[in-house]
Design a protein around this motif. Structure first.
Motif, PDB file in Angstrom:
ATOM      1  N   ASP A 191      90.299  65.282  51.974  1.00  0.00           N
ATOM      2  CA  ASP A 191      90.145  64.041  53.011  1.00  0.00           C
ATOM      3  C   ASP A 191      89.430  63.171  52.152  1.00  0.00           C
ATOM      4  OD1 ASP A 191      89.922  62.147  54.684  1.00  0.00           O
ATOM      5  OD2 ASP A 191      88.943  63.305  56.258  1.00  0.00           O
ATOM      6  N   ALA A 192      90.195  62.106  51.403  1.00  0.00           N
ATOM      7  CA  ALA A 192      89.355  60.861  50.753  1.00  0.00           C
ATOM      8  C   ALA A 192      89.105  59.719  51.305  1.00  0.00           C
ATOM      9  CB  ALA A 192      90.284  60.638  49.595  1.00  0.00           C
ATOM     10  N   ASP A 193      89.044  59.838  52.876  1.00  0.00           N
ATOM     11  CA  ASP A 193      88.852  58.482  53.492  1.00  0.00           C
ATOM     12  C   ASP A 193      89.824  57.433  53.564  1.00  0.00           C
ATOM     13  OD1 ASP A 193      86.519  59.999  54.723  1.00  0.00           O
ATOM     14  OD2 ASP A 193      85.210  59.015  53.042  1.00  0.00           O
ATOM     15  N   HIS A 194      90.992  57.767  52.836  1.00  0.00           N
ATOM     16  CA  HIS A 194      91.829  56.841  52.814  1.00  0.00           C
ATOM     17  C   HIS A 194      93.280  57.580  52.741  1.00  0.00           C
ATOM     18  CE1 HIS A 194      94.569  53.406  51.695  1.00  0.00           C
ATOM     19  NE2 HIS A 194      93.655  52.639  51.995  1.00  0.00           N
ATOM     20  N   PRO A 195      94.474  57.415  53.567  1.00  0.00           N
ATOM     21  CA  PRO A 195      95.628  58.030  53.471  1.00  0.00           C
ATOM     22  C   PRO A 195      96.414  58.040  52.147  1.00  0.00           C
ATOM     23  CG  PRO A 195      95.956  56.062  54.901  1.00  0.00           C
ATOM     24  CD  PRO A 195      94.503  56.274  54.583  1.00  0.00           C
ATOM     25  N   HIS A 196      96.205  56.985  51.438  1.00  0.00           N
ATOM     26  CA  HIS A 196      97.010  56.923  50.318  1.00  0.00           C
ATOM     27  C   HIS A 196      96.304  57.897  48.989  1.00  0.00           C
ATOM     28  CE1 HIS A 196      98.535  52.642  51.228  1.00  0.00           C
ATOM     29  NE2 HIS A 196      98.985  53.313  52.056  1.00  0.00           N
ATOM     30  N   HIS A 197      94.995  58.099  49.184  1.00  0.00           N
ATOM     31  CA  HIS A 197      94.420  59.176  48.387  1.00  0.00           C
ATOM     32  C   HIS A 197      94.411  60.446  48.862  1.00  0.00           C
ATOM     33  CE1 HIS A 197      92.700  55.879  45.741  1.00  0.00           C
ATOM     34  NE2 HIS A 197      92.556  55.132  46.996  1.00  0.00           N
ATOM     35  N   SER A 198      94.567  60.856  50.141  1.00  0.00           N
ATOM     36  CA  SER A 198      94.163  62.025  50.732  1.00  0.00           C
ATOM     37  C   SER A 198      95.464  63.095  50.524  1.00  0.00           C
ATOM     38  CB  SER A 198      94.068  62.040  52.025  1.00  0.00           C
ATOM     39  OG  SER A 198      92.616  61.181  52.137  1.00  0.00           O
ATOM     40  N   TRP A 199      95.346  64.311  50.626  1.00  0.00           N
ATOM     41  CA  TRP A 199      96.384  65.382  50.701  1.00  0.00           C
ATOM     42  C   TRP A 199      96.212  66.423  51.522  1.00  0.00           C
ATOM     43  CZ3 TRP A 199      96.340  70.258  48.685  1.00  0.00           C
ATOM     44  CH2 TRP A 199      95.325  70.621  47.867  1.00  0.00           C
ATOM     45  N   SER A 200      97.119  67.359  51.988  1.00  0.00           N
ATOM     46  CA  SER A 200      96.874  68.356  52.829  1.00  0.00           C
ATOM     47  C   SER A 200      97.975  69.244  52.616  1.00  0.00           C
ATOM     48  CB  SER A 200      96.946  67.884  54.265  1.00  0.00           C
ATOM     49  OG  SER A 200      98.032  67.562  54.690  1.00  0.00           O
ATOM     50  N   GLU A 221     100.465  55.267  43.664  1.00  0.00           N
ATOM     51  CA  GLU A 221      99.890  53.750  43.241  1.00  0.00           C
ATOM     52  C   GLU A 221      99.022  53.563  44.765  1.00  0.00           C
ATOM     53  OE1 GLU A 221     102.996  51.361  40.797  1.00  0.00           O
ATOM     54  OE2 GLU A 221     104.138  52.189  42.700  1.00  0.00           O
ATOM     55  N   PRO A 222      98.088  54.184  44.882  1.00  0.00           N
ATOM     56  CA  PRO A 222      97.467  53.935  45.897  1.00  0.00           C
ATOM     57  C   PRO A 222      96.979  52.809  46.217  1.00  0.00           C
ATOM     58  CG  PRO A 222      96.018  55.240  44.501  1.00  0.00           C
ATOM     59  CD  PRO A 222      97.336  54.909  43.817  1.00  0.00           C
ATOM     60  N   HIS A 223      96.614  51.868  45.249  1.00  0.00           N
ATOM     61  CA  HIS A 223      96.127  50.461  45.584  1.00  0.00           C
ATOM     62  C   HIS A 223      96.922  49.509  46.064  1.00  0.00           C
ATOM     63  CE1 HIS A 223      97.933  50.669  41.696  1.00  0.00           C
ATOM     64  NE2 HIS A 223      97.893  49.415  41.613  1.00  0.00           N
ATOM     65  N   ARG A 224      98.772  49.988  46.097  1.00  0.00           N
ATOM     66  CA  ARG A 224      99.527  49.301  46.578  1.00  0.00           C
ATOM     67  C   ARG A 224     100.597  49.890  47.671  1.00  0.00           C
ATOM     68  NH1 ARG A 224     103.940  48.823  42.075  1.00  0.00           N
ATOM     69  NH2 ARG A 224     104.943  47.811  43.744  1.00  0.00           N
ATOM     70  N   ARG A 225     100.581  50.936  47.911  1.00  0.00           N
ATOM     71  CA  ARG A 225     101.551  51.416  48.942  1.00  0.00           C
ATOM     72  C   ARG A 225     101.056  52.945  49.212  1.00  0.00           C
ATOM     73  NH1 ARG A 225     104.060  55.336  46.179  1.00  0.00           N
ATOM     74  NH2 ARG A 225     104.503  55.173  43.915  1.00  0.00           N
ATOM     75  N   ARG A 226     101.665  53.496  50.363  1.00  0.00           N
ATOM     76  CA  ARG A 226     101.576  54.904  50.644  1.00  0.00           C
ATOM     77  C   ARG A 226     102.601  55.776  49.434  1.00  0.00           C
ATOM     78  NH1 ARG A 226     106.369  56.579  52.911  1.00  0.00           N
ATOM     79  NH2 ARG A 226     107.516  54.925  53.975  1.00  0.00           N
TER      80      ARG A 226
END
Length: 322
Positions: A191-200, A221-226
Motif C-alpha cells: 500500500d503505497a498511499d496511491h493506487p498507481h503505485h500500490s499492488w495486491s 507510468e504512475p505519474h500519468r495514468r492507472r
C-alpha cells in the motif's frame, strides 16, 4: 490472429506474427471502413501503414478522448455505415466467441474490466474449468485499483454484490461467487498511499481446482495514468515466472480479443517465449443470463478496432526492435 505457439524469439515466429498483423490491417473489411470514413489507402510498408491507421483512427474512431470506455460519446452514423461497421467488426474478430484451442493450459488468465465484465469473465473461467479445461498452474485474475463508477455500483447491486470500491474488489467478489471461496489462503501487496503505485495479491484455493490468484498491478507510468492491461500482464508474469513451454489462455470479451491478444503477444509471448490463446466470453451460455452484456454500439466497435490497430502497431514495433 489468435495464437503464438512457438518461441517468438525465432525468425520464423517473428515472420509469422508480422504476416498475421499485415493480413489483419490490410484486410478488405478494414480497407472498406477507411474508405467509408473518407480515407485513402496509403502506399508504403507495414510500419507506414500502421502509422497511417493509428493517425486515421485517432481522427475518426476515437470517441473516448482520454476518458474511460463508459464515458465515450456515440457517433451519429447513417444506417449504411452502421451495417458496414458491424460487418467489419464481425470479420475482424470482435463479435463471435470461439472456444479454447487446447484441452489444457499452464495458466488461465482472466482480464479485468468494467464491473459487469469482471463478473462475466470470472464466471466464464469457472465454466471452462467445470467443463474439463485443464490448468496445471494457476488461474490469474488481473485488474487494477481503478475506482468503480456509480453505474458499476448499481450494476453490482443488481447482481447482489456489495462493498466493492475498485475494479480489483469486483474481481475478488466475482472469484468468491464463481469458485465458492470465502477467504484467501495467501495475501501480499504494498500500500503505497496511491493506487498507481500500490499492488495486491490474493490467492484462493478452491477444492479440486487450481489456485486462483487475484492480482492488482501498479502502473508503469504512475505519474500519468492507472495500470492498464499490459501492466497487469507484465506484473503477473513476473510473479508466476512464465516458462518458454507454457501455454496461456486469456479470457476477455469478444470485442477486445484482437487488441488484448496483441498486447499479450507483446508483453508475454515475446519476452517469455510462451504460447498465447485469447478467447472471448460466450454470451450464449445459460449460466451467464443473470449477467447480461450491455448492448455494443457501432461506436464501441470502431473504438476497439482502433485499440487493435494501436496494439498491433506496438507489437510490430517490438518485433522490429528484436
Amino acid at each position: 490472429m489468435r495464437r503464438a505457439d512457438e518461441t517468438p524469439s525465432t525468425d520464423s515466429v517473428v515472420e509469422r506474427i508480422t504476416a498475421e498483423v499485415g493480413a489483419w490491417v490490410c484486410s478488405a473489411p478494414l480497407r472498406g471502413l477507411v474508405a467509408r470514413f473518407g480515407g485513402t489507402w496509403p502506399d508504403g510498408d507495414l510500419t507506414e501503414l500502421l502509422r497511417f491507421l493509428d493517425d486515421f483512427s485517432a481522427a475518426h474512431w476515437d470517441f473516448r478522448g482520454g476518458r474511460e470506455r463508459p464515458d465515450a460519446r456515440e457517433p451519429d452514423l447513417d444506417p449504411g455505415t452502421v451495417e458496414l461497421v458491424h460487418a467489419a467488426a464481425t470479420a475482424l474478430g470482435l463479435v463471435r466467441p470461439v472456444p479454447p484451442a487446447r484441452p489444457a493450459y499452464a495458466h488461465l488468465v482472466v482480464l479485468g474490466g468494467l464491473a459487469h465484465a469482471c463478473l462475466r469473465r470470472v464466471a466464464y473461467a469457472a465454466h471452462l474449468l467445470d467443463g474439463g479445461l485443464g490448468v496445471t498452474g494457476e488461474v490469474a485474475v488481473l485488474g487494477s485499483f481503478r475506482p468503480l463508477s456509480d453505474r458499476e455500483h448499481r450494476m453490482l447491486a443488481e447482481a447482489g454484490v456489495h462493498g466493492c470500491v475498485t475494479e480489483v474488489d469486483a474481481l475478488d467478489a466475482a472469484v468468491r461467487l464463481a469458485f465458492g471461496v470465502s477467504a484467501p489462503a495467501v495475501e501480499d501487496g504494498v500500500d503505497a498511499d496511491h493506487p498507481h503505485h500500490s499492488w495486491s495479491s490474493r490467492t484462493y484455493l478452491p477444492a479440486g481446482l487450481p489456485p486462483v490468484r487475484v492480482l492488482a498491478a501498479p502502473s508503469s507510468e504512475p505519474h500519468r495514468r492507472r495500470a492498464h492491461t499490459a501492466d497487469t500482464q507484465r506484473f503477473w508474469a513476473g510473479h508466476v515466472r512464465l516458462a518458454p513451454d507454457d501455454a496461456v489462455l486469456l479470457v476477455t470479451a469478444p470485442i477486445y480479443v484482437p487488441f488484448q491478444h496483441c498486447d499479450a503477444l507483446r508483453t508475454l509471448a515475446v519476452p517469455y517465449g510462451c504460447g498465447i490463446d485469447t478467447v472471448g466470453v460466450d454470451p450464449g451460455l445459460v449460466d451467464l443470463d443473470r449477467l447480461p452484456e450491455p448492448t455494443l454500439s457501432p461506436g464501441r466497435y470502431l473504438q476497439e478496432i482502433r485499440s487493435a490497430i494501436r496494439s498491433m502497431r506496438a507489437l510490430h514495433h517490438e518485433l522490429t526492435l528484436g
